[in-house]
Design a protein around this motif. Structure first.
Motif: not given
Lengths: 290, 151
Positions: B60-61, B89, B122
């Motif tokens: 996931a972002d 990051v 992320q």
């Protein structure tokens, strides 16, 4: 077979009730998805867009030199005007931003007024748990402690967000976020002295370009007519923000006791664009509080 | 009687996924409150709760604005069932600014911002181990991405 099926159905329904209980328990749990949306969820990738809370925005503008002015906030007399759920949700966001604004500037009496307005809006939306008597008491006790207040106000808004989402009213949750964001930006832009504008404050306003894009993405997740209307207004605002040029660059990390991130993208704004943002924000905000 | 059974079964099939999703979400919230929020101290939680139930192999972002002059703590907190979740990051050009260690449970990173930036956090959920895959049980679990701030 019948017994098994009935058991399964009953168990499922009970578990669903557990979700509702969790919202009630939210006074203690303080948890919901908060101000975010899953923009895209494909096989293996989720993207969460976040929008700063009104408290965060108010803090940023205050640190940039914005001054407090009681005339900028939504008059408390307006609270009885909002009769539709959409208007109540938008103005719950607005009054939440006003509450944050007043609290950050240590305006205790005004903070109480805006807390009551927020409570009225939450009650109208049938989310009485958001500003329960215990929460109101906590707010009164911590009025002079900014960090505690930030946590308590955020808690109340999480409860609203959770309740609405778990009751299939995500659209109203999105409107609360939009109302809060617009009011936060409005309060910042109203603080600009057009004769001698504060560069730091203008930079902070320009920085809102990032969160505006996230907010528009969030609003794009809903087909609801009211949400789409606000989205259209935000897109008009985006056209002005788009005049602020973004120069992409790589960020870097400088090691130290605590590493520091520098460099990266920069936003090049001019005074006229910031004033245009201020004017359009005022128009949109005044439409919301009407 | 058979018709009644079929009706109940149909209702169950239709409503079960929605109800199970709500239940998983509620559990995830409780987990985050109990296990993740305290780990942010002495940083003040920024008010945004980004948590969800993840399956093995998912990522996931989270796109977020970080403001100049502030000091932040990013914390990724997860249930043991999903294994050691890693996070990175990234800046807007997707350059990696930080990457947590593979073997770290609930990793975090403290940093200061010299300029206001939109950064991407992320998170990656480890793939399910082969031995576990054979059981056909998906080991999903709650993952929370939390940000704390101090002046």
């Amino acid at each position: 077979m019948k017994k098994s099926l009935l058991y399964l159905t009953a168990t499922t329904l009970l578990m669903a009730c557990g979700g509702d209980v969790d919202v009630e328990e939210g006074q203690e749990n303080n948890l919901t998805h908060g101000e975010l949306t899953v923009k895209r969820a494909d096989k293996a990738q989720k993207v969460f867009q976040t929008v700063p809370s009104p408290y965060e925005t108010a803090t940023i503008f205050e640190e940039a030199g914005a001054a407090y002015n009681t005339e900028f906030t939504n008059p408390i007399e307006n609270v009885d005007k909002y009769s539709t759920a959409a208007k109540q949700a938008l103005n719950l966001g607005v009054y939440g931003a006003d509450l944050s604004y007043a609290n950050i500037y240590d305006q205790t009496q005004e903070s109480m007024f805006y807390m009551n307005c927020s409570k009225k809006m939450a009650d109208a939306l049938e989310i009485s748990a958001a500003f329960s008597p215990e929460t109101v008491e906590r707010i009164e006790e911590n009025m002079n402690n900014r960090d505690s207040m930030m946590n308590i106000v955020n808690d109340s808004y999480w409860i609203c967000d959770a309740y609405l989402k778990e009751n299939g009213q995500d659209n109203l949750s999105a409107l609360i976020i939009a109302g809060g964001w617009i009011e936060g930006l409005y309060l910042g832009t109203k603080s600009i002295n057009r004769e001698t504008p504060n560069e730091g404050l203008m930079q902070r306003i320009a920085d809102q370009k990032y969160s505006l894009n996230n907010l528009i993405d969030l609003m794009g997740s809903y087909d609801d007519e009211e949400v789409q209307h606000i989205k259209t207004e935000l897109e008009k605002l985006k056209k002005v923000f788009d005049k602020i040029e973004e120069q992409e660059g790589e960020a870097s990390v400088e090691e130290g006791d605590v590493p520091t991130i520098g460099g990266g993208s920069t936003l090049k704004y001019d005074q006229a664009t910031v004033f245009e943002i201020a004017d359009l924000t005022e128009t949109i905000r005044n439409e919301i509080i009407k | 009687m058979r018709s009644l059974n079929r009706t109940i079964l149909r209702i169950f099939i239709l409503v079960a996924p929605v109800f199970f999703a709500f239940h998983a979400d509620a559990q995830c919230k409780r987990f985050t409150k109990k296990n993740c929020l305290p780990a942010l101290a002495p940083y003040i939680h920024n008010g945004k709760l980004t948590s969800a139930v993840f399956n093995p192999g998912e990522s996931a972002d989270v796109e977020m604005t970080f403001n100049a002059g502030k000091q932040y703590r990013v914390l990724v907190c997860s249930q043991e069932t999903v294994g050691n979740v890693q996070f990175k990051v990234l800046d807007k050009t997707r350059k990696i600014l930080f990457e947590s260690k593979e073997d770290q449970m609930n990793p975090s990173w403290d940093f200061k911002m010299a300029t206001t930036q939109q950064l991407i956090i992320q998170v990656s959920i480890p793939q399910m181990e082969e031995s576990v895959q054979k059981t056909n049980l998906v080991q999903n679990g709650c993952v929370a991405i939390m940000v704390g701030v101090k002046n």
